[in-house]
Design an enzyme around this catalytic site. Sequence first.
Site, short mmCIF file in Angstrom:
data_model
loop_
_atom_site.label_atom_id
_atom_site.label_comp_id
_atom_site.label_asym_id
_atom_site.label_seq_id
_atom_site.Cartn_x
_atom_site.Cartn_y
_atom_site.Cartn_z
N HIS A 24 11.41 24.28 49.81
CA HIS A 24 12.23 24.12 51.02
C HIS A 24 13.21 22.95 50.88
CE1 HIS A 24 13.38 24.80 55.12
NE2 HIS A 24 12.34 25.54 55.39
N ASP A 57 17.67 44.24 46.75
CA ASP A 57 17.77 45.41 45.87
C ASP A 57 18.37 44.98 44.53
OD1 ASP A 57 18.28 47.76 44.59
OD2 ASP A 57 19.58 48.61 46.15
#
Length: 430
Positions: free
Chosen positions: A161, A378
């Site tokens: 993070h 994807d």
Amino acid sequence: MVASFEFVVTRKNHELIPPVSETPNGHYYLSNLDQNIAIIVKTLYYYKSESRTNQESYNVIKKSLSEVLVHYYPVAGRLTISPEGKIAVNCTGEGVVVVEAEANCGIETIKEAISENRMETLEKLVYDVPGARNILEIPPVVVQVTNFKCGGFVLGLGMSHNMFDGVAAAEFLNSWCEMAKGLPLSVPPFLDRTILRPRNPPKIEFPHNEFDEIEDISDIGKLYDEEKLVYKSFLFEPEKLEKLKIMAVEENNNSKVSTFQALTGFLWKSRCEALRYKPDQRVKLLFAADGRSRFIPRLPQGYCGNGIVLTGLVTSSGELVGNPLAHSVGLVKRLVELVTDGFMRSAMDYIEVNRTRPSMNATLLITSWSKLTLHKLDFGWGEPIFSGPVGLPGREVILFLPSGNDMKSINVFLGLPTSAMEVFEELMKI
């Protein structure tokens, strides 16, 4: 009697994938907003490709990673402490750790683990650096590809993070997918984080309750130690969200409230009730506000860092639980309206002066992923069949997640001690 099945993941290859061409080296500045949340965020993505083998997919993942790291070169470095005593990146170009693994079963075991929120099973799908004692000993990104007997595989990611907030992480992952498909980057990263340097001299112009230290007079820490932590998801469809908003407005003649404000107020009040805090227990709410459009000037498109600011408020548990929903929602609404350019710069200056992170005692931290498109990654063989977080970054955290392709519903994911979760489940039946 049938022996219980043990889910086993065997890790095989362990590689470092560096950028495909030479990149800058030396220290890379992380802003004070990057200092705030020193955790690893873990996610998983299940793919099944009819058009290529798992080995071919694995090779595509590695090749496109080495290409995208040229654009995101700090990710190939390692976290360090700067001469000023803050977290920074040493741009060594070492590369991202990539591990290949085999599971002893088909994907049904993981589907079952997700539906039952068995995080200890899912944890095996994300690589943990052996012996790492703190955030500095974990590379900014680690990748594990686990092949299953059904022919599919899980891409498990651990991402620091300190390097990315949700928006930046989604852009990095989308860029990685574009590289895999031979496409130009639709959002090139903006890497210069010095645009969020603190002011000189610092000016703390607002109260910053998000950093308040709170004493646990209700002994909730003991409850967490003694009871099993149970994870559950609660789906809030548009009708249920609308009902919460109407309740919040009608109870108090409130002006209009947002979905986030109504849901956050409801969950904070319910969680306090479920944990049975003493009425005079001070409790804190933290949430991550996206400052990208609130900064003046707004942050550049593709800003590759933390553009979120943690903002917080403190009240008593008795005030929350003993009042109608409109009370807690009104508190959240006022807090949301406080987040301006001035407030965010004041928060960065507060961190500069005090070198502190928000305390998490008697705290609820809400973070929303509901608008992120992490479920659409994807690489060229289709979107993941399913995806999601692996556990929570902390026991004080509630995650707002999208519900598949339904961007109007919110999946609320949290963990609570067993007895508190039983109460919380009842409170969710509105």
